[in-house]
Design an enzyme around this catalytic site. Structure first.
Site, PDB file in Angstrom:
ATOM      1  N   LYS A 266       6.244 -16.265   2.699  1.00  0.00           N
ATOM      2  CA  LYS A 266       4.929 -16.785   3.037  1.00  0.00           C
ATOM      3  C   LYS A 266       4.736 -18.179   2.442  1.00  0.00           C
ATOM      4  O   LYS A 266       5.414 -18.546   1.477  1.00  0.00           O
ATOM      5  CB  LYS A 266       3.837 -15.860   2.481  1.00  0.00           C
ATOM      6  N   ARG A 340       4.487  -2.099   8.397  1.00  0.00           N
ATOM      7  CA  ARG A 340       4.775  -1.095   9.421  1.00  0.00           C
ATOM      8  C   ARG A 340       6.076  -0.349   9.125  1.00  0.00           C
ATOM      9  O   ARG A 340       6.256   0.788   9.553  1.00  0.00           O
ATOM     10  CB  ARG A 340       4.804  -1.759  10.795  1.00  0.00           C
TER      11      ARG A 340
END
EC number: 3.4.11.1
Length: 507
Positions: A266, A340
Site C-alpha cells: 500500500k 477474502r
C-alpha cells in the site's frame, strides 16, 4: 462510567441534585406544567432562545426551583431515536469537558420513553464519554462518573436500558481492540482477548495455531500468514444459550491485525490506519461481550481468522496459486486482496456447525467506501430473508447498511486460465466482485457479507474505531431468538477434490 435508570417525572426531577440536568425537548412538548422546569422550557421556546430541533441547546445556571447546578435543554424534534442520539451527543460533548461528575438525562418530557429512545440516549452518552487510554503513559481522568436516565415509567424503559448497557459493553470492547496499535493487538493477543471472554457465562473459546490450521487444509488462510513472523491464530468462540439441537448463527470476523498489502504494498500515507483491518474481528468479540450480558436463548459461533499481511521473504506473490480448504484453487493477482483469502477458509470451516445463517464482517474493499461512504455498511446476501433481517436490524439500531447486488455477471472478472478463480477482478464494481468471490464458498447455507470498510473507523481529528456493526449484529441476533429452530440436515458442500495446499507456513 456508571448508568442508573430512575423514575423521575418532570415535577420530581427539579429536586434531583446533580452537576448537570439534560432535558430533551420534543417539538410537541405539552404545555401547562406548573413545575419550574416545564416553565423554563416553555419560556425558552416562546422567546425563541431554544428550538426543538435536534442538536439545538440552551444552558442555564442556578435556576430557581431546580436543584441541578446547570440545566441544559436540548431539542429532539420528533423524538426519534436518531434525533435523541444527535441531541445527547451534542450536549454530552460539551458537558464532559467541564467539572461535571453526575449528569441526569431526562426523557420525561417525551411522555413514555420507548426502549429504543432509552437505548439511543445511553449509547450516545457512552460514545461521548469514551476515551482510548491503553497505550498512553499519562491519562487525564474522566470526571464524568455517573449518568442517571430519568423516565416517567420504569416498566416501559427497563428493556431498552438493560439492552443498552450490554450494547455499550460490547461496543467499548470492540473499540478497545480495534484502536490498539498492531504491536499491541497481534493475532496471539487477539486470541487472548477471546480467552478473556471465555470467563463469562455460556461462552467457550478454542484457539487453533499454525499446525492445526495446516491439518485442516486452510491453504488460503496460511498463504496470507506466510509473510509475517507473527504466527496466525484461528479463533473459535461459542455462545451456548440454547439447547444443542438449536442450529447456531455463525459470525465470521476478518482479523488482519495489520495490512501492509503484502508484496502489492500500500502507499505510505495513512497506512497506520491499517491496524483497523481487524475491525470485523473486533465486532465479533464485541458482540459476544454483549451476548454474555443479555444471555439470550440462542446459539452463536464466532470465527476469527487472525494474521498480519506483511511483505516478508516468504510472502505470497502475485501469480501464486493456493488451494483453499474447500479444495478450490485461487490465483493471487493482488496480495492486498487478502481479506477474502482468510474469509473463504473460515466460510468452509463454518459448514461443520450446520448453521442457520452465516454472516461475515470485514473491512474488505475501498470500493465500498467509494460507493457508500461512512454512513452505511455494504450488505450482500444469497438469501432475501437474511438480508431483510439484517437491514431491519441496522435501521432499528441506528447502524444502517445497504443491500448491494450479487448478479452472477459480476463473477466474470474472476475467471483465470491458471486456477479455479482469481482473487480480484477489475476496478469496476470492486465491492461486488469481492463479495462474489466469497459467494463461491457459501453455497450450502444462508449467507451475508457486511463490508464495513467505510463504517468501522473514522479518520482525521476524531480518528478511532466506531464499534460498528456491533449494534446491528446484536439487534439481528436478538431478533433470531424466537426463530431458533433445531438443526436441519444441510446439503453437502459442493467442492473440488481437495489437494495438498500449495502454500506452507511456519509452525
Amino acid at each position: 462510567m456508571d448508568f442508573e435508570l430512575k423514575l423521575l417525572p418532570l415535577a420530581r426531577i427539579c429536586s434531583e441534585k446533580c452537576d448537570a440536568l439534560l432535558v430533551l425537548i420534543p417539538q410537541d412538548l405539552s404545555a401547562g406544567g406548573d413545575d419550574p422546569l416545564s416553565a423554563l422550557a416553555a419560556l425558552a421556546l416562546k422567546a425563541g432562545d431554544l428550538e426543538a430541533k435536534p442538536g439545538k441547546l440552551l444552558s442555564a445556571y442556578r435556576t430557581p426551583g431546580i436543584a441541578a447546578t446547570r440545566v441544559v435543554l436540548a431539542g429532539v424534534g420528533d423524538a426519534s431515536p436518531r434525533n435523541v442520539r444527535t441531541a445527547v451527543n451534542a450536549a454530552m460533548a460539551n458537558l464532559k469537558n467541564g467539572n461535571t461528575q453526575r449528569v441526569v438525562v431526562s426523557l420525561a418530557a417525551m411522555n413514555n420513553a420507548q426502549p429504543e429512545i432509552v437505548r439511543a440516549a445511553v449509547v450516545a452518552c457512552s460514545e461521548a464519554a469514551y476515551v482510548y487510554s491503553t497505550t498512553k503513559s499519562k491519562v487525564s481522568p474522566v470526571k464524568l462518573q455517573r449518568v442517571v436516565i430519568g423516565v416517567n415509567e420504569l416498566s416501559v424503559a427497563r428493556p431498552g436500558f438493560d439492552k443498552a448497557l450490554a450494547l455499550v459493553k460490547g461496543i467499548e470492547f470492540a473499540k478497545e481492540w480495534a484502536n490498539r496499535p498492531a504491536n499491541h493487538a497481534t493475532p496471539t493477543l487477539l486470541a487472548g482477548a477471546a480467552r478473556e471472554l471465555a470467563r463469562l457465562r455460556n461462552i467457550k473459546v478454542e484457539v487453533l495455531g499454525p499446525k492445526e490450521v495446516a491439518k485442516l487444509g486452510m491453504g488460503s488462510f496460511m498463504a496470507v500468514a506466510q509473510g509475517t513472523s507473527e504466527p496466525l491464530r484461528f479463533i473459535v468462540l461459542r455462545y451456548e444459550g440454547a439447547a444443542k439441537s438449536v442450529a447456531p448463527v455463525v459470525l465470521i470476523g476478518k482479523g488482519i491485525t495489520f495490512d501492509t498489502g503484502g508484496i502489492s504494498i500500500k502507499p505510505a500515507a495513512e497506512m497506520d490506519e491499517m491496524k483497523f483491518d481487524m475491525c470485523g474481528a473486533a465486532s465479533v468479540l464485541g458482540t459476544f461481550r454483549a451476548l454474555a450480558e443479555l444471555q439470550p436463548a440462542l446459539n452463536v459461533v464466532g470465527l476469527i481468522p487472525a494474521s498480519e499481511n506483511m511483505p516478508g521473504g516468504r510472502a505470497l506473490k502475485p501469480g501464486d496459486v493456493v488451494t483453499s480448504m474447500s479444495g478450490q484453487t485461487i490465483e493471487i493477482l493482488n496480495t492486498d486482496a487478502e481479506g477474502r483469502l482468510v474469509l473463504c477458509d473460515a466460510l468452509t470451516y463454518a459448514e461443520r456447525f450446520k448453521p442457520r445463517a452465516v454472516v461475515d464482517i470485514a473491512t474488505l474493499t475501498g470500493a465500498c467506501v467509494i460507493a457508500l461512504g461512512g454512513v452505511r455498511s455494504g450488505l450482500f446476501s444469497n438469501n432475501d430473508e437474511l438480508a431483510q433481517s439484517l437491514a431491519a436490524a441496522g435501521e432499528s439500531s441506528l447502524d444502517p447498511c445497504w443491500r448491494m447486488p450479487l448478479d452472477d455477471d459480476y463473477a466474470e472478472g474472476l475467471k483465470t486460465n491458471f486456477a479455479d478463480v482469481a482473487n480480484v477482478a477489475g476496478r469496476a464494481g470492486g465491492a461486488v466482485t469481492a463479495a462474489k468471490f466469497l459467494h463461491r464458498f457459501a453455497g450450502s447455507f444462508p449467507w451475508a457479507h457486511l463490508d464495513i470498510a467505510g463504517t468501522a473507523w473514522k479518520g482525521g481529528a476524531a480518528k478511532g474505531a466506531t464499534g460498528r456493526p456491533v449494534p446491528l449484529l446484536l439487534d439481528y441476533l436478538l431478533g433470531q431468538v424466537t426463530a431458533a429452530a433445531p438443526r436441519k440436515a444441510q446439503p453437502k458442500a459442493r467442492s473440488a477434490k481437495r489437494s495438498k495446499p500449495v502454500s506452507r507456513t511456519r509452525a
